[in-house]
Each structure stands twice: as structure tokens, then as C-alpha cells.
Write a protein that holds these residues in place. Structure first.
Motif, short mmCIF file in Angstrom:
data_model
loop_
_atom_site.label_atom_id
_atom_site.label_comp_id
_atom_site.label_asym_id
_atom_site.label_seq_id
_atom_site.Cartn_x
_atom_site.Cartn_y
_atom_site.Cartn_z
N CYS A 234 0.85 -1.20 0.00
CA CYS A 234 0.00 0.00 0.00
C CYS A 234 0.89 1.25 0.00
N PRO A 235 1.00 1.93 -1.12
CA PRO A 235 1.86 3.12 -1.19
C PRO A 235 1.20 4.33 -0.58
N ASP A 236 1.99 5.31 -0.22
CA ASP A 236 1.45 6.58 0.27
C ASP A 236 0.80 7.32 -0.89
N PRO A 237 -0.25 8.08 -0.63
CA PRO A 237 -1.01 8.72 -1.72
C PRO A 237 -0.21 9.71 -2.55
N LEU A 238 0.82 10.32 -1.97
CA LEU A 238 1.59 11.31 -2.71
C LEU A 238 2.92 10.76 -3.23
N ALA A 239 3.15 9.48 -3.03
CA ALA A 239 4.38 8.86 -3.54
C ALA A 239 4.38 8.84 -5.06
N LYS A 240 5.51 9.17 -5.64
CA LYS A 240 5.62 9.20 -7.10
C LYS A 240 6.04 7.83 -7.62
N PRO A 241 5.42 7.38 -8.70
CA PRO A 241 5.79 6.07 -9.27
C PRO A 241 7.26 6.04 -9.65
N GLY A 242 7.90 4.92 -9.34
CA GLY A 242 9.30 4.74 -9.71
C GLY A 242 10.31 5.32 -8.74
N VAL A 243 9.84 6.04 -7.71
CA VAL A 243 10.74 6.62 -6.72
C VAL A 243 10.83 5.68 -5.51
N ILE A 244 12.05 5.41 -5.06
CA ILE A 244 12.25 4.57 -3.88
C ILE A 244 12.28 5.47 -2.65
N TYR A 245 11.41 5.19 -1.69
CA TYR A 245 11.32 6.01 -0.48
C TYR A 245 11.86 5.23 0.72
N PRO A 246 12.85 5.77 1.43
CA PRO A 246 13.36 5.10 2.63
C PRO A 246 12.25 4.93 3.66
N ASN A 247 12.27 3.80 4.35
CA ASN A 247 11.28 3.53 5.39
C ASN A 247 11.72 4.04 6.75
N PHE A 248 12.95 4.53 6.84
CA PHE A 248 13.50 4.96 8.13
C PHE A 248 14.00 6.39 8.08
N ILE A 249 13.75 7.11 9.16
CA ILE A 249 14.45 8.35 9.48
C ILE A 249 15.26 8.02 10.71
#
Length: 327
Positions: A234-249
Motif C-alpha cells: 500500500c503506497p502513500d497517496p503522494l508517492a511518485k511512481p518509480g521513486v524509492i522512499y526510505p522507510n526509516f528516518i
């Protein structure tokens, strides 16, 4: 913050979704803007083509090595619950400063839950805690650049750890009376402890297939979570296709994984398609927050950092850690 907490009470199964960002308590509503409302009013933020920069001092993210030995259940000690030292009280303006938040997390979270010398260095973990607080705690115009408005932040605390006061659980039964004693506010010690547990919970065994209960209550944590948000269905609604988002800060994660379950330590499924699945710190999982995780927290951190003069999260953490290391 959003944590899935599953509890069995007698013959009934309770599923509690704790969403910390909805709690706003102010005498004058125009003076109190919770983090989501404040972000929504910053219309220029939605026009950024580049992600907000990471705060200085934020190192690589991921799980620390737990300091505590393998165990099935962990209890909150009386010192954490009572939090009697005056230094943990809000300042005269009713604000918990970033200095106080950093020290509380390091004292009751980092030192209790993180193995010294492990993957999570002190500065990075501390800066991460302030970055998350910038996006989670309720704020007012007066608290920008200083910290979190204690009264507005209310009973969920600076990290919005709603699971700590969940009803019908031994955990809520223990924490809620103290919240009431503190004027219906979750104190900084409990907040720091809870953030330490979520990010560095002890495992139940060397197999690392489950994490300990907290006061006999099973909770999703960051332990064992994948490195990228993209690992979840389930991606975040504003996540852009093809972009890898880190799960950690730092050691704080967006979506969790391990949960200790009496029926077999069942983990949160990475293939869930329900909105906000496996949620831990959920800034960026709402379409009104203008940026996905982790960019939402970096954006909120920059709003505070832009108001600071002569310091930033890294310098605050360096000073706090140096002070705590003194004999």
C-alpha cells in the motif's frame, strides 16, 4: 503516529487504530494549529519540486541492536511513569523545547533500548527523534522553532504515541492514571520510553521472529521492517511512481513489521492493500500532508529550523549528548 495494536479481552478481539494527529486541545482554535493543519496552510510547500533536505546530523537509517536481553514482556518502571524531575516540565511558555525532547528520548529511549556502539549512533538517533517530533507534535505559532506546545500536544505526547494509552489493555491501565495526574498530558519520560520501545524493542528470541510485549500488550514496532517503503503493497497517496522512499528516518520507521502474537508471532503482512497498512509514524500517509514519507517530516523539520538562530537539531543533540556523558 499510527500503530496497529491487537488485544484480546475475554472472548472479544479489539483492534485499535491510534492516530495521534487528530488530537487538538486549545483555548483559542485560531492560535492552535496541529501539524497537519499547519502544513496544509503552507501552500507554497506543495510547490516544491525537490524534496526537503535532511536535517544536519541525520545518519543512515535502520534498526539498532536492542540493548535488552531476549524477553517476552517488558514493564514500564515507576521512574518513567512518574517523571518527577522538574527539568521535564514545559517551560514558562507551556512549550517542551527541542532540548528537553532530545534529552528525554536519549535518557529514556536510546539509553534503555539501544545497544551502545551498534548501528545507531547517538547523534543520528537524537536528530531523528527531533525530526519525528517536528512532524508529530502539535504546534502553535509560539512553539515554532522552539519545540512542541505541551497543552496542544495533550495526552498523546510529543511523538503521538496513542498506543501507550490504549483502552482495555494492561498498558493503558498503567499509563492513563499518570496522564491524568499530569493534567491530561503524556509526560516526556513516557514519550521517550515509548519511542525507544517502538524503534528498539527487545526480541523474544535469537531467531528475531517476534518482539516483546509491552505491559502484556502486543504492538507493531520498527524491528525487522524493510529498508524501503516500497516493500509494502500500500503506497502513500503522494508517492511518485518509480521513486524509492526510505522507510526509516534514523531508527524511526514509517511502516512496521514484527508483532509478538500468542498464536505464532505473526508479522504484519507486506502484501496488505488496506490504506495506511502496518503504520507506525504515519506523516506522509495522508493526501493533505503535501509530501510523502520521509519528505513530510523533513519539510516539517525545516519549518522549525528556519526559525532557529545559531543552532539546529545537530547542535542541540551534540550539546545534550555531551551533557549526558559528563560524570
Amino acid at each position: 503516529m499510527f500503530v496497529l495494536l491487537q488485544v484480546m479481552v475475554d472472548r472479544f478481539a479489539w483492534v485499535i487504530f491510534a492516530v495521534g494527529v487528530i488530537f487538538v486541545h486549545c483555548e483559542e482554535i485560531e492560535e492552535c494549529l496541529n501539524n497537519d493543519t499547519f502544513a496544509a496552510l503552507q501552500t507554497h510547500s506543495g510547490l516544491h519540486s525537490e524534496p526537503a533536505p535532511e536535517p544536519a546530523g541525520l545518519g543512515p537509517g535502520g534498526n539498532p541492536e536492542p540493548a535488552m536481553p531476549y524477553m517476552s514482556n517488558l514493564e514500564i518502571d515507576d521512574e518513567v511513569l512518574a517523571c518527577t524531575d522538574p527539568k521535564w516540565k514545559p517551560n514558562k511558555g507551556g512549550i517542551w523545547t527541542f532540548e528537553q525532547i532530545a534529552e528525554a528520548f536519549m535518557e529514556f529511549g536510546f539509553k534503555k533500548f539501544y545497544e551502545p556502539g551498534s548501528k545507531a549512533d547517538a547523534i543520528s538517533a537524537c536528530v531523528a527523534s527531533l525530526t519525528i517530533a517536528a512532524g508529530e507534535c502539535q504546534e502553535t505559532h509560539h512553539s515554532m522553532g522552539i519545540g512542541c506546545d505541551a497543552k496542544a500536544t495533550h495526552d498523546s505526547g510529543v511523538f503521538q504515541l496513542d498506543f501507550l494509552r490504549a483502552p482495555f489493555t494492561p498498558l493503558g491501565d498503567k499509563v492513563n492514571p499518570q496522564i491524568k495526574k499530569d493534567g491530561n498530558m503524556m509526560n516526556l519520560c513516557i514519550s521517550g520510553f515509548g519511542a525507544g520501545f517502538v524503534t528498539g524493542a527487545p526480541y523474544t528470541s535469537s531467531s528475531k521472529t517476534g518482539v516483546a510485549y509491552l505491559e502484556k500488550t502486543p504492538i507493531y514496532t520498527c524491528m525487522g521492517a524493510p529498508a524501503d517503503v516500497n516493500a509494502y503493497s500500500c503506497p502513500d497517496p503522494l508517492a511518485k511512481p518509480g521513486v524509492i522512499y526510505p522507510n526509516f528516518i534514523g531508527t524511526f520507521c514509517h511502516k512496521g513489521y514484527l508483532q509478538n502474537d500468542e498464536q505464532g508471532k505473526q508479522p504484519c503482512s507486506l502484501t496488505q492493500t488496506t490504506p495506511r497498512c502496518c503504520g507506525i509514524f504515519m506523516g506522509g500517509a495522508n493526501d493533505y500532508q503535501l509530501a510523502p514519507f520521509p519528505e513530510y517530516y523533513f519539510m516539517k523539520a525545516q519549518e522549525h529550523l528556519s526559525k532557529m538562530q545559531g543552532k539546529n537539531f545537530k547542535t542541540i543533540c551534540e550539546k545534550v549528548i555531551d551533557y549526558m556523558d559528563q560524570p
